[in-house]
Each structure stands twice: as structure tokens, then as C-alpha cells.
Design a protein around this motif. Structure first.
Motif, short mmCIF file in Angstrom:
data_model
loop_
_atom_site.label_atom_id
_atom_site.label_comp_id
_atom_site.label_asym_id
_atom_site.label_seq_id
_atom_site.Cartn_x
_atom_site.Cartn_y
_atom_site.Cartn_z
N ALA A 62 33.00 47.17 18.77
CA ALA A 62 32.33 46.57 19.93
C ALA A 62 30.92 47.14 20.07
N TYR A 63 30.79 48.46 19.95
CA TYR A 63 29.47 49.08 20.04
C TYR A 63 28.54 48.51 18.97
N ASP A 64 29.05 48.32 17.77
CA ASP A 64 28.23 47.78 16.69
C ASP A 64 27.73 46.38 17.03
N ALA A 65 28.61 45.54 17.60
CA ALA A 65 28.21 44.18 17.98
C ALA A 65 27.15 44.22 19.08
N PHE A 66 27.35 45.12 20.05
CA PHE A 66 26.38 45.22 21.14
C PHE A 66 25.01 45.68 20.62
N LYS A 67 25.01 46.66 19.72
CA LYS A 67 23.75 47.16 19.16
C LYS A 67 23.01 46.05 18.41
N ARG A 68 23.77 45.21 17.69
CA ARG A 68 23.13 44.13 16.94
C ARG A 68 22.51 43.10 17.88
N PHE A 69 23.15 42.88 19.02
CA PHE A 69 22.53 41.97 19.98
C PHE A 69 21.22 42.56 20.51
N PHE A 70 21.25 43.82 20.93
CA PHE A 70 20.05 44.41 21.53
C PHE A 70 18.90 44.53 20.52
N ALA A 71 19.22 44.50 19.21
CA ALA A 71 18.19 44.58 18.18
C ALA A 71 17.51 43.23 17.93
N LEU A 72 18.00 42.16 18.55
CA LEU A 72 17.40 40.84 18.37
C LEU A 72 16.02 40.78 19.02
N PRO A 73 15.16 39.85 18.58
CA PRO A 73 13.85 39.70 19.23
C PRO A 73 14.00 39.38 20.72
N GLN A 74 13.03 39.81 21.50
CA GLN A 74 13.12 39.65 22.95
C GLN A 74 13.24 38.19 23.36
N ASP A 75 12.53 37.30 22.67
CA ASP A 75 12.60 35.89 23.06
C ASP A 75 13.98 35.30 22.82
N VAL A 76 14.69 35.84 21.84
CA VAL A 76 16.07 35.39 21.59
C VAL A 76 16.99 35.89 22.70
N LYS A 77 16.85 37.16 23.05
CA LYS A 77 17.70 37.72 24.12
C LYS A 77 17.46 37.00 25.44
N MET A 78 16.21 36.63 25.69
CA MET A 78 15.89 35.98 26.97
C MET A 78 16.52 34.60 27.11
N LYS A 79 17.01 34.03 26.01
CA LYS A 79 17.76 32.76 26.11
C LYS A 79 18.99 32.92 26.98
N TYR A 80 19.48 34.16 27.08
CA TYR A 80 20.73 34.42 27.79
C TYR A 80 20.49 35.08 29.15
N HIS A 81 19.26 35.06 29.59
CA HIS A 81 18.92 35.58 30.92
C HIS A 81 18.98 34.44 31.93
N VAL A 82 19.68 34.64 33.03
CA VAL A 82 19.85 33.60 34.05
C VAL A 82 19.12 34.05 35.32
N PRO A 83 17.88 33.61 35.52
CA PRO A 83 17.12 34.02 36.70
C PRO A 83 17.84 33.63 38.00
N GLY A 84 17.80 34.53 38.96
CA GLY A 84 18.40 34.25 40.25
C GLY A 84 19.89 34.47 40.33
N SER A 85 20.50 34.91 39.23
CA SER A 85 21.95 35.08 39.22
C SER A 85 22.39 36.49 39.58
N GLY A 86 21.42 37.38 39.79
CA GLY A 86 21.77 38.77 40.04
C GLY A 86 22.33 39.46 38.81
N GLY A 87 22.05 38.89 37.63
CA GLY A 87 22.56 39.48 36.40
C GLY A 87 24.06 39.36 36.25
#
Length: 318
Positions: free
Chosen positions: A55-80
Motif C-alpha cells: 500500500a505504501y508503495d502504491a501511495f508513493k507512486r501516486f505522489f510522484a506523479l506530476p502535479q497537474d495529474v494529481k490535481m485531476k483528483y482534487h475536488v474544490p469545495g469538498s473539504g478534502g
């Protein structure tokens, strides 16, 4: 140098039915530990090291993605509530500076016709890391089950039935939060990785807490480092349980500090599980936790969801 040490207990003493005497002793020791520290280490939990590592390995690989890719999964106004929250957003209550971290939220899987769907949205899953869903939710379920065992022991310690919490947390708005703290590259950053705070929920289970940095504020006002062994899960009391038990179980202030020297130049990853009660559970002080020496501090009850929303606004997630 502080010499106090937060205890670590083996929960098999509680879950193994062959030793009822030791079970009672475990409940007494665990309760005393939480009354003093609000924190304990739990080993013998049965969660496979392989699951945690993968699980840690999968999480690390996500966080290593480019910022614009990660931001696809950001939901503004949702309180995270679900998906990705970028750096420098969450801010500890009363802190001047935001925390140095980015994180992801995994919530409970519930049917769309659930009465809780309005406050517990569906999960998001990053398509760039295919194993993220299976491993992330597998770890969620394992920590949820362990948390229920800890709550059973805590219930017994304060004179409640062992299963008191079972129907109050079975649809809890609980969260698994993989966190990435980036390397500290300049010496003049004013904020620590996670500012001094207390957790919102019933209890928090921190898996993979063997990296340095976690510190707990003692009753004497000393910051005590708590670096657990690799097979140990750190479990601490949150504000909701503190309120329910009228501070019999205290929610203790803690923080994640920047390590010294070259260690600060390494990233830190952490995966806490925040165990919450069901959204409509009413947090009202338990009569068994009120006495002449400890009168009720909270005459007004509040729902778990109402309390959560109040606190999310305080830490600038809403």
C-alpha cells in the motif's frame, strides 16, 4: 533529555480467548495508558506487513506523479472529503502557517441509496496507479477492524458493554489518509511538517509510524518522541471520544517535526486511519464518565457530522 516512554501493548492478550485473566489485565493497562497519554502502541494486530508495504508503495507512486495529474483528483469545495488535497492547504487550529504536506482521502464504501450518501461521497481512484484501490481499501478495512477491537477494550475499561461502539461506528465516516511530506530543502521554513494539533475523530490508527518526527505533548508539558517499532501501530484518542467520555480519555496534542540534518532532506510518508462514528451519532457525555470530581464539561450534545463540519472549518479544509 525526556525519559518518559509511551507504552506498547500486545492486543493478542485481548483477542485471544484462551487467556481471560490476561484479557482483564490488558483492558486495565490499556485504559490506564490512555488516561495518562491519550496514545498507545499496539502490536500483535495481525495486519500483514506485505499489505502495508505494498500500500505504501502504491501511495508513493501516486505522489510522484506530476502535479497537474494529481490535481485531476482534487475536488474544490469538498473539504478534502475524497481524493487529493495539495500542499499548504490544511492548517493546524490556531497555527499561523499551513502544514507541509499533500494527502489523499479514502472513505467508506457505501451504497448510493444509503442515508449517509449526502455526507459520505463515493471514493475517487487514480487510474495512473491501478493497485491503489485494492491496496488502499484493503488497508482501510484492516485498520477499521483493528480500531473496533481497541474501542471494545476501551468500552470495558469505563464500565460499558464490550460491543457498545459496534453499532455506532459500523457506518462511520472514517478516513484513510496517505500523506506525503516533502524534503525540507531550505533552513528558513517557519512551519513544521504538521503543526501541533489534536485529532477530530474517535481514535486514530497510524500504520508505518517507524519514521522519526512524531512527538506527543505529555501532561508535564514535555514533547515526547514516539517512534514506533515497525510491527507497531500507534493508536491515539481523538476529540470526539474525549468529549463523549468527558475527558476520561484525553485527546493529546501531537505534531510532526522536521528531523535534523540530512534526514530533513528525505521525504516522509505516513498513513493514519481516522475512525469516526456514524454521522448521525449524537455525542453526549456518558453518565458513567461524570462524577463529583469530573462534572460534565459539555451540557449540549452535538451530532458527529455537526462536530466534524465545525472542526473542518477551523483547520481550513472547509
Amino acid at each position: 533529555m525526556a525519559t518518559a516512554r509511551i507504552p506498547t501493548l500486545d492486543i493478542r492478550r485481548f483477542t485471544d480467548p484462551s487467556s481471560p485473566g490476561d484479557r482483564d489485565a490488558f483492558v486495565a493497562e490499556l485504559g490506564a495508558c490512555y488516561r495518562e497519554w491519550g496514545f498507545a502502541g499496539i502490536r500483535g494486530h495481525g495486519i500483514a506487513t506485505d499489505l502495508v508495504d505494498r500500500a505504501y508503495d502504491a501511495f508513493k507512486r501516486f505522489f510522484a506523479l506530476p502535479q497537474d495529474v494529481k490535481m485531476k483528483y482534487h475536488v474544490p469545495g469538498s473539504g478534502g472529503a475524497r481524493g487529493y488535497t495539495p500542499f499548504m492547504v490544511e492548517t493546524a487550529k490556531d497555527s499561523l502557517y499551513p502544514d507541509l504536506k499533500e494527502f489523499w482521502h479514502i472513505g467508506r464504501e457505501i451504497p448510493d441509496d444509503s442515508p449517509y450518501r449526502a455526507v459520505m461521497p463515493p471514493n475517487l481512484w487514480p487510474e495512473e496507479v491501478p493497485e491503489f484501490r485494492e491496496l488502499g481499501y484493503g488497508l482501510y478495512q484492516a485498520l477499521d477492524a483493528l480500531g473496533s477491537k481497541v474501542l471494545s477494550a476501551l468500552a470495558l475499561h469505563i464500565g460499558l458493554p464490550e460491543q457498545f461502539f459496534a453499532d455506532k461506528t459500523n457506518y462511520g465516516n472514517s478516513i484513510l489518509r496517505p500523506i506525503h511530506y516533502p524534503p525540507i530543502t531550505t533552513p528558513d521554513i517557519p512551519n513544521v511538517r504538521a503543526g501541533a494539533h489534536e485529532d477530530i475523530n474517535f481514535i486514530t490508527l497510524l500504520v508505518g509510524a517507524s519514521a522519526e518526527g512524531l512527538e506527543v505533548l505529555s501532561r508535564k508539558g514535555e514533547w515526547i518522541p514516539f517512534t514506533a517499532d515497525e510491527d507497531t501501530i500507534v493508536v491515539n484518542i481523538g476529540d470526539m471520544l474525549q468529549r463523549l467520555t468527558n475527558h476520561v480519555y484525553p485527546s493529546t496534542t501531537h505534531r510532526v517535526v522536521n528531523p535534523p540534518g540530512e534526514k530533513a532532506r528525505q521525504p516522509r510518508y505516513s498513513v493514519p486511519f481516522f475512525l469516526h462514528p456514524n454521522p448521525d451519532f449524537v455525542i453526549d457525555v456518558l453518565p458513567s464518565c461524570v462524577s463529583a470530581d469530573n462534572p460534565s464539561r459539555y451540557p449540549e450534545p452535538i451530532t458527529a457530522q455537526g462536530y466534524l463540519e465545525q472542526r473542518l472549518r477551523e483547520i481550513k479544509l472547509k
